[in-house]
Motif scaffolding. Structure first.
Motif: not given
Length: 264
Positions: A134-157
């Motif tokens: 995670a880039k701490s200067q841009f994030s406000n969550v308590q996690n050392e990692y973050e997700i970079a969504f890409d062309y393969s990312t699926d989002v299903v309700p």
């Protein structure tokens, strides 16, 4: 803004998020139940139990195949970025489940595809994408990692939503801020003692005008600090009669002593 019925949806551990009377969105809200009740509301449930679904706290850069079941607790607007390599657009979402929270960001072509799919308060099955530091200067969550969504990312309700919390808090007492490093991300439960007028400054990096609002806050420890809100949060924040307010994802600073800032 959420409807009254949505705002009063019960969160695991008791209470509602935001509680009755809240009007400030998912990052801060009036806490009519007081300190004790809202500390209970911040408690987390156990690990995700649905087969083939990873808990957020289990994600790491060495995984290439994963699916999480998470609620969108916050969604940014579409922003434009510029640097030496070019320019483009991006947006981010904060995602929570029973185990933790993580930030996800989409860039360029994926902004148009994914932005309409995410709605604050809804639960989704999300799979594929790169897990990065995670880039701490841009994030406000308590996690050392973050997700970079890409062309393969699926989002299903997802219809199975009962076990997914509507909010996660891990409150820290204001008198403990001196023990934390600068830029640490924390949640605080405070009384808004003095709300200052909306003002503006010019960013030294972008040369754009940014609106801000300072709020003097105090908690059970009787320790007082200045908390600064930026952008939309600064414009929308209103507080009367010294309400108890929960602030999510504020950043610890050291300008003239310990301060807090809620990234815009």
């Amino acid at each position: 803004m959420q409807s009254q019925q949505q705002r009063q949806q019960a969160a695991p551990g008791g209470g509602a998020y935001p509680p009755t009377g809240a009007s400030f969105g998912s990052r801060f809200g009036n806490q009519d139940g007081g300190f004790a009740a809202q500390r209970q509301a911040g408690a987390a449930a156990g690990a995700a139990s649905q087969p083939n679904v990873y808990p957020i706290k289990g994600l790491n850069p060495y995984q290439s195949k994963w699916t999480i079941r998470a609620r969108v607790s916050e969604k940014s607007g579409i922003k434009t970025w510029r640097n030496a390599r070019g320019e483009g657009t991006l947006f981010s979402v904060n995602l929570i489940d029973e185990s933790g929270e993580i930030r996800g960001t989409a860039f360029r072509d994926q902004v148009d595809r994914l932005y309409p799919q995410f709605e604050v308060g809804k639960v989704y099955l999300i799979s594929k994408g790169a897990i990065k530091m995670a880039k701490s200067q841009f994030s406000n969550v308590q996690n050392e990692y973050e997700i970079a969504f890409d062309y393969s990312t699926d989002v299903v309700p997802c219809q199975d939503t009962e076990a997914v919390p509507t909010a996660r808090y891990s409150f820290i007492s204001l008198d403990k801020l001196g023990q934390l490093e600068k830029n640490t991300i924390v949640d605080v439960l405070v009384v808004a003692q003095d709300v200052r007028e909306l003002t503006s400054i010019v960013s030294r990096t972008t040369n754009n005008e940014i609106q801000k609002r300072d709020v003097q806050v105090v908690d059970e420890s009787m320790y007082q600090v200045r908390l600064t809100l930026w952008g939309d949060d600064a414009r929308s924040f209103e507080a009367y009669d010294r309400p108890v307010v929960a602030f999510k994802g504020v950043k610890v600073g050291d300008f003239g002593g310990r301060t807090l800032s809620l990234p815009g």
